[in-house]
Design a protein around this motif. Structure first.
Motif, short mmCIF file in Angstrom:
data_model
loop_
_atom_site.label_atom_id
_atom_site.label_comp_id
_atom_site.label_asym_id
_atom_site.label_seq_id
_atom_site.Cartn_x
_atom_site.Cartn_y
_atom_site.Cartn_z
N ALA A 82 -39.05 32.45 118.57
CA ALA A 82 -37.94 31.77 119.22
C ALA A 82 -37.07 31.04 118.21
CB ALA A 82 -38.47 30.78 120.26
N HIS A 83 -37.69 30.52 117.14
CA HIS A 83 -36.97 29.74 116.13
C HIS A 83 -36.17 30.63 115.18
CE1 HIS A 83 -36.28 25.94 114.08
NE2 HIS A 83 -36.56 26.51 112.93
N HIS A 84 -36.65 31.87 114.97
CA HIS A 84 -35.99 32.78 114.03
C HIS A 84 -35.62 34.10 114.73
CE1 HIS A 84 -36.83 30.17 110.63
NE2 HIS A 84 -38.12 30.21 110.87
N PRO A 85 -34.80 34.04 115.78
CA PRO A 85 -34.39 35.29 116.43
C PRO A 85 -33.58 36.14 115.46
CG PRO A 85 -33.00 33.48 117.16
CD PRO A 85 -34.11 32.86 116.34
N GLY A 86 -33.75 37.44 115.56
CA GLY A 86 -33.02 38.34 114.68
C GLY A 86 -33.70 38.58 113.35
N GLN A 87 -34.92 38.04 113.18
CA GLN A 87 -35.66 38.26 111.94
C GLN A 87 -37.07 38.76 112.26
OE1 GLN A 87 -34.97 34.24 110.00
NE2 GLN A 87 -34.48 35.57 108.29
N GLY A 88 -37.52 39.75 111.49
CA GLY A 88 -38.91 40.11 111.54
C GLY A 88 -39.73 39.06 110.80
N LEU A 89 -41.02 38.98 111.13
CA LEU A 89 -41.86 37.93 110.55
C LEU A 89 -43.05 38.53 109.82
CD1 LEU A 89 -41.96 35.52 113.64
CD2 LEU A 89 -40.32 35.50 111.74
N LEU A 90 -43.19 38.18 108.55
CA LEU A 90 -44.42 38.46 107.80
C LEU A 90 -45.32 37.26 107.99
CD1 LEU A 90 -46.29 39.82 105.71
CD2 LEU A 90 -44.86 38.81 103.92
N LEU A 91 -46.32 37.40 108.86
CA LEU A 91 -47.20 36.30 109.19
C LEU A 91 -48.37 36.27 108.21
CD1 LEU A 91 -47.06 34.27 111.59
CD2 LEU A 91 -48.87 35.63 112.67
N CYS A 92 -48.74 35.07 107.78
CA CYS A 92 -49.81 34.92 106.80
C CYS A 92 -50.55 33.61 107.07
CB CYS A 92 -49.20 34.91 105.39
SG CYS A 92 -50.40 34.76 104.04
N PRO A 93 -51.90 33.62 107.00
CA PRO A 93 -52.65 32.37 107.17
C PRO A 93 -52.91 31.68 105.84
CG PRO A 93 -54.18 34.20 107.13
CD PRO A 93 -52.80 34.79 106.90
N VAL A 94 -53.13 30.38 105.88
CA VAL A 94 -53.36 29.62 104.65
C VAL A 94 -54.78 29.80 104.13
CG1 VAL A 94 -54.17 27.44 105.65
CG2 VAL A 94 -52.76 27.40 103.57
N ASP A 95 -55.68 30.35 104.96
CA ASP A 95 -57.10 30.41 104.56
C ASP A 95 -57.52 31.78 104.06
OD1 ASP A 95 -57.03 31.72 106.96
OD2 ASP A 95 -58.52 30.48 107.96
N MET A 96 -56.62 32.48 103.36
CA MET A 96 -56.97 33.71 102.64
C MET A 96 -56.75 33.44 101.15
SD MET A 96 -55.64 37.04 104.76
CE MET A 96 -56.46 37.57 106.26
N PRO A 97 -57.62 32.67 100.51
CA PRO A 97 -57.38 32.24 99.13
C PRO A 97 -57.54 33.33 98.08
CG PRO A 97 -59.52 31.46 99.88
CD PRO A 97 -58.85 32.06 101.07
N TRP A 98 -57.95 34.55 98.49
CA TRP A 98 -58.04 35.67 97.56
C TRP A 98 -56.82 36.59 97.65
CZ3 TRP A 98 -62.09 34.22 100.76
CH2 TRP A 98 -63.28 33.79 100.15
N LEU A 99 -55.89 36.29 98.53
CA LEU A 99 -54.76 37.18 98.79
C LEU A 99 -53.91 37.36 97.53
CD1 LEU A 99 -53.49 38.76 101.13
CD2 LEU A 99 -52.09 36.74 101.61
N GLU A 100 -53.51 38.62 97.28
CA GLU A 100 -52.71 38.93 96.10
C GLU A 100 -51.32 39.41 96.50
OE1 GLU A 100 -54.92 41.75 93.85
OE2 GLU A 100 -56.38 40.28 93.13
N VAL A 101 -50.37 39.22 95.60
CA VAL A 101 -49.00 39.64 95.87
C VAL A 101 -48.93 41.15 96.15
CG1 VAL A 101 -46.68 39.82 94.90
CG2 VAL A 101 -48.03 37.75 94.50
N ALA A 102 -49.71 41.93 95.41
CA ALA A 102 -49.68 43.39 95.61
C ALA A 102 -50.08 43.77 97.03
CB ALA A 102 -50.61 44.07 94.60
N THR A 103 -51.00 43.01 97.62
CA THR A 103 -51.41 43.28 99.00
C THR A 103 -50.26 42.99 99.96
OG1 THR A 103 -53.71 42.76 98.48
CG2 THR A 103 -53.06 42.62 100.79
N LEU A 104 -49.58 41.89 99.74
CA LEU A 104 -48.43 41.57 100.58
C LEU A 104 -47.34 42.63 100.44
CD1 LEU A 104 -48.20 37.75 99.80
CD2 LEU A 104 -48.92 38.77 101.97
N GLU A 105 -47.11 43.08 99.21
CA GLU A 105 -46.08 44.10 98.99
C GLU A 105 -46.45 45.40 99.69
OE1 GLU A 105 -44.35 42.73 94.61
OE2 GLU A 105 -46.07 44.09 94.73
N ALA A 106 -47.73 45.77 99.66
CA ALA A 106 -48.17 47.00 100.32
C ALA A 106 -47.98 46.90 101.83
CB ALA A 106 -49.63 47.28 99.98
#
Length: 203
Positions: free
Chosen positions: A92-116
């Motif tokens: 509702a706050h960002h109409p017209g935008q897709g959302l890449l949702l991410c939680p704060v409790d994935m401390p092993w997450l890498e940029v390459a994973t997000l890019e994929a």
């Protein structure tokens, strides 16, 4: 990545951890919150932090998103009843935008994973096909808090109706939506919810 916004969920109570997960120190420097925001900021995307915790907001406000702009903060109002309601508010706050949702409790997450994940979601849909939600999959199960939720007015309306009727389970709402699993390296998709989860996290 046009029209996509990265959104970090950091409003949980961290009851199982016994302390605020977002403020735990990360070996890469700073806190889990700052690490997560840095991973997202490596993408050329605007970022919104979702949290009512003033300490989280104070850490995020001096930082910049992937476009060099200040990170936006969406302060969760009451009731605070889980990630599905937070997603509803983000849509509702960002109409017209897709959302890449991410939680704060994935401390092993890498940029390459997000890019994929973002790359998989950028694949054009078949003509007439519903806009699909692309969710991370670790080889055993979906990780619905790490996913790309497209800009789709019908989807926003269905989610708003679901939460207005009292629905709060993300999995229940996803059962009625078009979902595409995206296989990603499982090591980066682990959640750390308890002290045991974080034991031996890094050498």
């Amino acid at each position: 990545m046009n029209g996509l916004r990265a959104c970090l969920l950091s409003g949980g109570a961290s009851r199982r951890m016994g302390t605020d997960k977002a403020l735990l120190p990360h070996p890469a420097g700073g806190t889990w919150l700052e690490f997560s925001l840095a991973q997202l900021a490596a993408l050329p995307l605007p970022i919104t932090l979702v949290s009512h915790h003033r300490a989280h907001q104070a850490l995020a406000r001096p930082l910049r998103d992937g476009l060099g702009h200040p990170i936006s903060v969406l302060e969760e109002p009451l009731p605070r009843e889980g990630p599905l309601l937070a997603l509803d508010r983000l849509m509702a706050h960002h109409p017209g935008q897709g959302l890449l949702l991410c939680p704060v409790d994935m401390p092993w997450l890498e940029v390459a994973t997000l890019e994929a994940l973002v790359g998989a979601a950028a694949t054009p849909a078949a003509a007439g096909a519903p806009a699909a939600i692309h969710l991370a999959h670790d080889g055993r199960r979906l990780q619905p808090l790490l996913g790309v939720y497209p800009d789709d007015p019908g989807q926003r309306e269905r989610l708003a109706a679901f939460t207005a009727a009292g629905g709060r389970r993300l999995q229940d709402w996803l059962a009625g939506e078009a979902v595409v699993p995206v296989a990603l390296p499982p090591a980066g998709l682990r959640n750390a919810n308890t002290p045991d989860d974080a034991t031996g996290l890094w050498p």
